[in-house]
Scaffold this active site. Structure first.
Site, PDB file in Angstrom:
ATOM      1  CD  GLU A 371     -70.986  22.087  51.615  1.00 55.82           C
ATOM      2  OE1 GLU A 371     -69.779  22.007  51.951  1.00 55.82           O
ATOM      3  OE2 GLU A 371     -71.556  23.157  51.329  1.00 55.82           O
TER       4      GLU A 371
HETATM    5 ZN   LIG Z   1     -68.326  25.995  50.145  1.00 55.78          ZN
END
Ligand SMILES: [Zn+2]
Length: 399
Positions: A371
């Site tokens: 992320e």
């Molecule tokens: Zn996502």
């Protein structure tokens, strides 16, 4: 279609209406086969002060427009229609402003129950730049934000993130395949019939398969940029000589084309569908990955996303399966090379239907969700992508 709508508009004006508002959401364009651009679906949403607000083009946000004064409009920022109940708060906006002359123009973004998240980017004449923060007036707690724009004549594109449209991704894939000797394959079609494309390279008999996926969630562009840095590094280092490589650069083309916050065309969050595989885009990806994984000793799996910070979602901390030593090596490389290494969270939720969970349970691979922060700067994006590739390649070469 633009001409038709503008004709209606001028008709309305001739009848004495000072302003007009076209209900855009009743005319959502059908999906295009093949994922090509659909400029013919672009439509005027409203018009005031010599400026026309345009939407409904591929990757446009989902907006209703209301004129609130001369040179001022309110645009709703709506999630995809198929979403049932609350949706992940990734409020995507993207629209064009067509100005007859240079002028000031105020756009209030109305998020309803959701809040402003993405800093605006302004694109005009090929130049793209963030809007000066002084021109972004946030009404606390953030459900409404007013952008004070200084428009030049012509078309200005206002967007929550740099969209990385399906056409741009296809162009990137074509150049990447050509430059690095990857094969482009169509591994299926999305629910709306768009091409699902993967890039593959490397010796079919290599022990290690490296898989990378991105853009399951449409607005998560910083993750997609890290995916590209990862892919370029792998290819640039001749990764195909030491591993089989499988890249999926646009896992959810319907969601990206439709300007969705989260889902595919049918209201399904693709990254919650990996245990059920109801969506064609997920089942096709799984079939391709499983076919490539067949008979390999080692599989490394990365799914690139964006959220409010840079963070790695890893297998559980006590993971002792295949490739556990790779996780330790990657983490050590981040710690050695990054001044601010991402936190590493092993809160693996096996019930959630993420690609990472599927990779762990079905592929027996140390699946990772990488992320990137929504507004991560290029150096961080580049560093995370390239270091992840370096670790993967080093691992493949050590075997
Ligand atoms: Zn996502």
């Amino acid at each position: 279609m633009i001409a038709d709508v503008l004709k209606q508009a001028s008709g309305a004006l001739a009848l004495g209406a000072a302003a007009f508002s076209v209900s855009a959401c009743t005319t959502v364009p059908a999906g295009n086969t093949g994922g090509g651009a659909s400029a013919d679906t672009k439509a005027a949403l409203c018009q005031t002060g010599g400026v026309t607000v345009l939407g409904l083009f591929e990757t446009a946000g989902r907006h209703h427009c209301t004129v609130t004064g001369p040179g001022a409009v309110t645009l709703s920022v709506d999630p995809e229609a198929a979403a049932a109940g609350p949706i992940n708060p990734s409020p995507w906006y993207r629209f064009e402003l067509e100005a007859e002359r240079g002028t000031g123009f105020a756009v209030t973004l109305d998020y309803g129950d959701y809040r402003h998240r993405y800093n605006p980017l302004i694109e005009h004449d090929g130049d793209i730049a963030p809007l000066d923060a002084a021109r972004v007036l946030r009404e606390e707690p953030g459900n409404r934000v007013t952008l004070s724009l200084a428009l030049d004549v012509g078309t200005t594109l206002v967007s929550g993130r740099n969209a990385r449209t399906p056409d741009q991704i296809a162009a990137w894939s074509e150049a990447f395949a050509r430059d690095h000797g990857f094969e482009s394959i169509e591994y299926g079609r999305s629910a709306q019939g768009r091409v699902l494309e993967a890039l593959v390279a490397g010796n079919e008999r290599e022990d290690t398969l490296i898989v990378a996926v991105t853009r399951q969630h449409p607005p998560e562009v910083s993750g997609a940029q890290a995916f590209e840095a990862f892919a370029e590094r792998l290819a640039g280092q001749g990764g195909g000589r030491d591993a089989r490589i499988l890249l999926i650069p646009l896992a959810n083309p319907d969601g990206v084309a439709g300007g969705h916050w989260r889902h595919g065309a049918r209201g399904v969050d693709l990254n919650r569908d990996w245990y059920t595989a109801e969506e064609p885009a997920v089942s096709a990806a799984q079939a391709l990955i499983e076919a490539e994984a067949e008979g390999r000793d080692q599989i490394l799996f990365f799914d690139f996303h964006s959220t409010n910070r840079t963070v790695i979602y890893s297998p559980p901390d006590d993971y002792a399966g295949r490739g556990a030593d790779f996780l330790a090596q990657l983490r050590a490389l981040y710690a050695a090379e990054l001044s601010n290494p991402p936190p590493w969270e092993g809160a693996h939720n096996p019930g959630k239907g993420t690609s990472k969970g599927w990779a762990i349970s079905v592929l027996e691979a140390p699946g990772l969700t990488v992320e990137l922060a929504d507004h991560a700067e290029s150096p961080e994006i580049e560093a995370v992508g390239t270091l992840t590739a370096d670790a993967a390649l080093s691992y493949a070469r050590s075997r």
